[in-house]
Enzyme design. Structure first.
Site, PDB file in Angstrom:
ATOM      1  CE  LYS A   1      53.723 -51.209  -3.620  1.00  0.00           C
ATOM      2  NZ  LYS A   1      53.186 -52.526  -3.201  1.00  0.00           N
TER       3      LYS A   1
ATOM      4  CB  CYS B   1      52.248 -52.618  13.730  1.00  0.00           C
ATOM      5  SG  CYS B   1      50.985 -51.336  13.872  1.00  0.00           S
TER       6      CYS B   1
HETATM    7  P1  NAD Z   1      56.157 -55.107   3.956  1.00  0.00           P
HETATM    8  O1  NAD Z   1      57.239 -54.230   4.461  1.00  0.00           O
HETATM    9  O2  NAD Z   1      56.497 -56.436   3.432  1.00  0.00           O
HETATM   10  O3  NAD Z   1      55.358 -54.382   2.779  1.00  0.00           O
HETATM   11  C1  NAD Z   1      54.738 -53.136   2.964  1.00  0.00           C
HETATM   12  C2  NAD Z   1      54.682 -52.409   1.644  1.00  0.00           C
HETATM   13  O4  NAD Z   1      55.993 -52.093   1.207  1.00  0.00           O
HETATM   14  C3  NAD Z   1      54.030 -53.198   0.507  1.00  0.00           C
HETATM   15  O5  NAD Z   1      53.217 -52.304  -0.224  1.00  0.00           O
HETATM   16  C4  NAD Z   1      55.235 -53.647  -0.306  1.00  0.00           C
HETATM   17  O6  NAD Z   1      54.934 -53.865  -1.670  1.00  0.00           O
HETATM   18  C5  NAD Z   1      56.162 -52.469  -0.144  1.00  0.00           C
HETATM   19  N1  NAD Z   1      57.591 -52.742  -0.346  1.00  0.00           N
HETATM   20  C6  NAD Z   1      58.273 -53.878  -0.070  1.00  0.00           C
HETATM   21  N2  NAD Z   1      59.585 -53.709  -0.363  1.00  0.00           N
HETATM   22  C7  NAD Z   1      59.729 -52.446  -0.830  1.00  0.00           C
HETATM   23  C8  NAD Z   1      60.842 -51.676  -1.291  1.00  0.00           C
HETATM   24  N3  NAD Z   1      62.077 -52.171  -1.330  1.00  0.00           N
HETATM   25  N4  NAD Z   1      60.615 -50.398  -1.690  1.00  0.00           N
HETATM   26  C9  NAD Z   1      59.377 -49.875  -1.640  1.00  0.00           C
HETATM   27  N5  NAD Z   1      58.287 -50.561  -1.229  1.00  0.00           N
HETATM   28  C10 NAD Z   1      58.467 -51.829  -0.828  1.00  0.00           C
HETATM   29  O7  NAD Z   1      55.100 -55.196   5.151  1.00  0.00           O
HETATM   30  P2  NAD Z   1      53.761 -56.091   5.206  1.00  0.00           P
HETATM   31  O8  NAD Z   1      54.155 -57.514   5.358  1.00  0.00           O
HETATM   32  O9  NAD Z   1      52.851 -55.704   4.093  1.00  0.00           O
HETATM   33  O10 NAD Z   1      53.095 -55.557   6.559  1.00  0.00           O
HETATM   34  C11 NAD Z   1      53.361 -56.089   7.802  1.00  0.00           C
HETATM   35  C12 NAD Z   1      54.364 -55.216   8.539  1.00  0.00           C
HETATM   36  O11 NAD Z   1      53.867 -53.894   8.666  1.00  0.00           O
HETATM   37  C13 NAD Z   1      54.611 -55.686   9.967  1.00  0.00           C
HETATM   38  O12 NAD Z   1      55.989 -55.617  10.255  1.00  0.00           O
HETATM   39  C14 NAD Z   1      53.857 -54.660  10.810  1.00  0.00           C
HETATM   40  O13 NAD Z   1      54.322 -54.501  12.121  1.00  0.00           O
HETATM   41  C15 NAD Z   1      54.033 -53.423  10.006  1.00  0.00           C
HETATM   42  N6  NAD Z   1      52.998 -52.447  10.345  1.00  0.00           N
HETATM   43  C16 NAD Z   1      53.354 -51.327  11.055  1.00  0.00           C
HETATM   44  C17 NAD Z   1      52.377 -50.400  11.414  1.00  0.00           C
HETATM   45  C18 NAD Z   1      52.730 -49.166  12.201  1.00  0.00           C
HETATM   46  O14 NAD Z   1      51.895 -48.267  12.260  1.00  0.00           O
HETATM   47  N7  NAD Z   1      53.891 -49.080  12.804  1.00  0.00           N
HETATM   48  C19 NAD Z   1      51.042 -50.622  11.048  1.00  0.00           C
HETATM   49  C20 NAD Z   1      50.726 -51.769  10.332  1.00  0.00           C
HETATM   50  C21 NAD Z   1      51.724 -52.673   9.969  1.00  0.00           C
END
Ligand code: NAD
Length: 496
Positions: free
Chosen positions: A180, A290
């Protein structure tokens, strides 16, 4: 073509690109052009059932988990080659979806996606089993059996690269996948699934389900009883929601979450290199990383020299059109995200919340936030405590190594840290003392796919990479054989 938008991208389920059952679609907005450029199928509960059902069937009765590592590896290598052949198209998809400069997506993200598939294909084959020969008449071996159906949920910041990082090890170890992608950056996932089919991957092995997160495709997927593993990258708050959804069924999960990384610049560092890496650390991908080193602690004797050079190097970065090869920093990924980052800048008060030294919103172009330097912030300031996920770095002086480490460790996050020093002992000492899954010494973002990757605290649960991915994406099984026919019940319970 669907008329109003340039193209339509469906779910990919059981080898076919499909609409949603109810025909719903959403759009992806190009943040530079400011309008929707692609239309995407929007998944609901029955689409989730179809996607998980296809993955389930491909796992339970299909050839993929049974064909062996060598045969799977050939298909994954073909997929890597196809990714390289279609590099321009894949880079365009991510660039238009979320504003990543096209040249950087082409030079960095697409090759890394191909490398992910090649690496995990080979690594899985070479680490497929473990033998523990013994001299007591037994032979013990470990089978790393595929876990089943993997739900992979990805963020928007490096769409193709992070999706491949999650699904390559899952596939290499014989699992089937429902991916997804983030709703802000959906297009490259459909392109990838098309290429996987072209590479010879059987239908149902890699499925793509599009849609939103809460009360939508993301949540339906992680709550689905047909899912055996959840691998998620995204915000810490979303990670908590997913962990709650997974708890009911005890579905094992791997969470790669947010960060608030610190870089420590010691007076004994090579200052030019410290500046170069700190600029990359703070502003790569407009800070939408991140791992971004958004807190930079500098030992007081070199604070002013560092700040001067850092600010000059930040100002030299070009913010602009992602399609222009000279652009270093594109727009932020979406209007909502732009508003969130602006909110942090609006809070700067010249007092404890910090002072804007350079950069800020581009006065000539509301789409852009220029590389921003904040100073004089108190340790509790929002810019030092919260993940901004934008091109904003806060620079703070320190006096002692202990103080610097304590400040670096002083957030709930623990993803990574950077240390700049020419003192070998200090490098090892601070690498040990800093909290996080990765410490980079005199560099940043240099990845070895064999190494563990992940975070502690609010930055996540678990590690992926190399054998760590194997542990997560397989069910290890010990097989204990009496090969000599010589041991009796007296051997039970005895430990070697
Ligand atoms: P997000 O958490 O808003 O969304 C990520 C994904 O989760 C999307 O596909 C979204 O549709 C899905 N999602 C949202 N709510 C959900 C739920 N309740 N159940 C299942 N899926 C759900 O994150 P974002 O804004 O897309 O990305 C940015 C974030 O990602 C930042 O906090 C960043 O630090 C983090 N990040 C972490 C890493 C790592 O390796 N640690 C790498 C890249 C990004």
């Amino acid at each position: 073509m669907t008329g109003q938008y340039e193209d339509f991208y469906g779910h990919v389920i059981d080898g076919k690109e499909t609409e949603s059952d109810d025909g719903r679609r959403f759009t992806s907005v190009d943040p530079w052009q400011g309008h929707a450029w692609a239309e995407i199928a929007e998944g609901g509960p029955t689409d989730t059932d179809r996607a998980v059902g296809a993955a389930r069937q491909a796992f339970d009765t299909g050839e993929w988990p049974r064909m062996g590592h060598a045969a799977r590896g050939r298909i994954l290598h073909r997929l890597a080659a196809l990714i390289e052949e279609h590099a321009a198209e894949l880079a365009t998809a991510d660039s238009r979806d979320m504003g990543r400069p096209h040249a950087q997506a082409l030079a960095k993200d697409v090759p890394r996606a191909a490398a992910n598939f090649r690496f995990f294909a080979d690594h899985a084959r070479l680490t497929a089993a473990e033998h523990l020969p013994a001299d007591n008449g037994t032979h013990v071996y470990t089978r790393y059996e595929p876990a089943g159906v993997v739900a992979a949920i990805a963020p928007w910041n490096f769409p193709l690269m992070l999706e491949s990082w999650k699904i390559a090890p899952a596939l290499a170890h014989g699992n089937t996948v429902v991916l997804k992608p983030a709703e802000q950056s959906p297009v490259s996932a459909t392109l990838l699934a098309r290429l996987a089919l072209e590479a010879g991957m059987p239908p149902g092995v890699l499925n793509v389900l599009h849609g939103h997160g809460p009360a939508a495709a993301g949540e339906f997927l992680v709550s689905h009883p047909g899912v055996d593993r959840i691998t998620f990258t995204g915000e810490s708050a979303t990670g908590r929601a997913i962990a709650r959804a997974a708890a009911d069924r005890l579905t094992p999960l791997s969470l790669e979450l947010g960060g608030k990384a610190a870089g420590l610049v010691f007076a004994d560092s090579d200052l030019d290199r410290a500046v170069t890496w700190s600029v990359t650390g703070a502003y790569l991908n407009a800070g939408q990383v991140c791992l971004a080193g958004s807190r930079i602690y500098v030992e007081r004797p070199v604070y002013h020299a560092f700040l001067e050079r850092f600010t000059a190097a930040a100002a030299a970065l070009r913010a602009g059109d992602p399609a222009d090869p000279g652009t270093d920093i594109g727009p932020l990924a979406s209007a909502e995200h732009h508003t969130k980052v602006r909110g942090f800048l609006d809070r700067l008060d010249g007092g404890p919340e910090g002072r804007l030294l350079a950069g800020g919103p581009d006065p000539d172009d509301p789409r852009l936030v220029r590389p921003t330097v904040v100073v004089d912030a108190a340790e509790e300031a929002a810019v030092l405590r919260q993940e901004i996920f934008g091109p904003v770095a806060t620079v703070v002086p320190f006096d002692t190594e202990e103080e610097a480490v304590a400040r670096a460790n002083g957030t709930p996050y623990g993803l990574n840290a950077m240390v700049f020093t020419e003192d070998l002992r200090r490098a090892h000492r601070t690498a040990g003392a800093l909290r996080g899954g990765t410490v980079w010494v005199n560099c940043f973002f240099v990845r070895d796919l064999r190494a563990p990757f992940g975070g502690v605290g609010a930055s996540g649960i678990g590690r992926e990479g190399g054998t760590h991915s194997r542990e997560f994406f397989t069910e290890p099984k010990a097989v204990v054989m009496d090969i000599a026919g010589a041991i009796g019940p007296e051997a039970t319970g005895a430990a070697r």
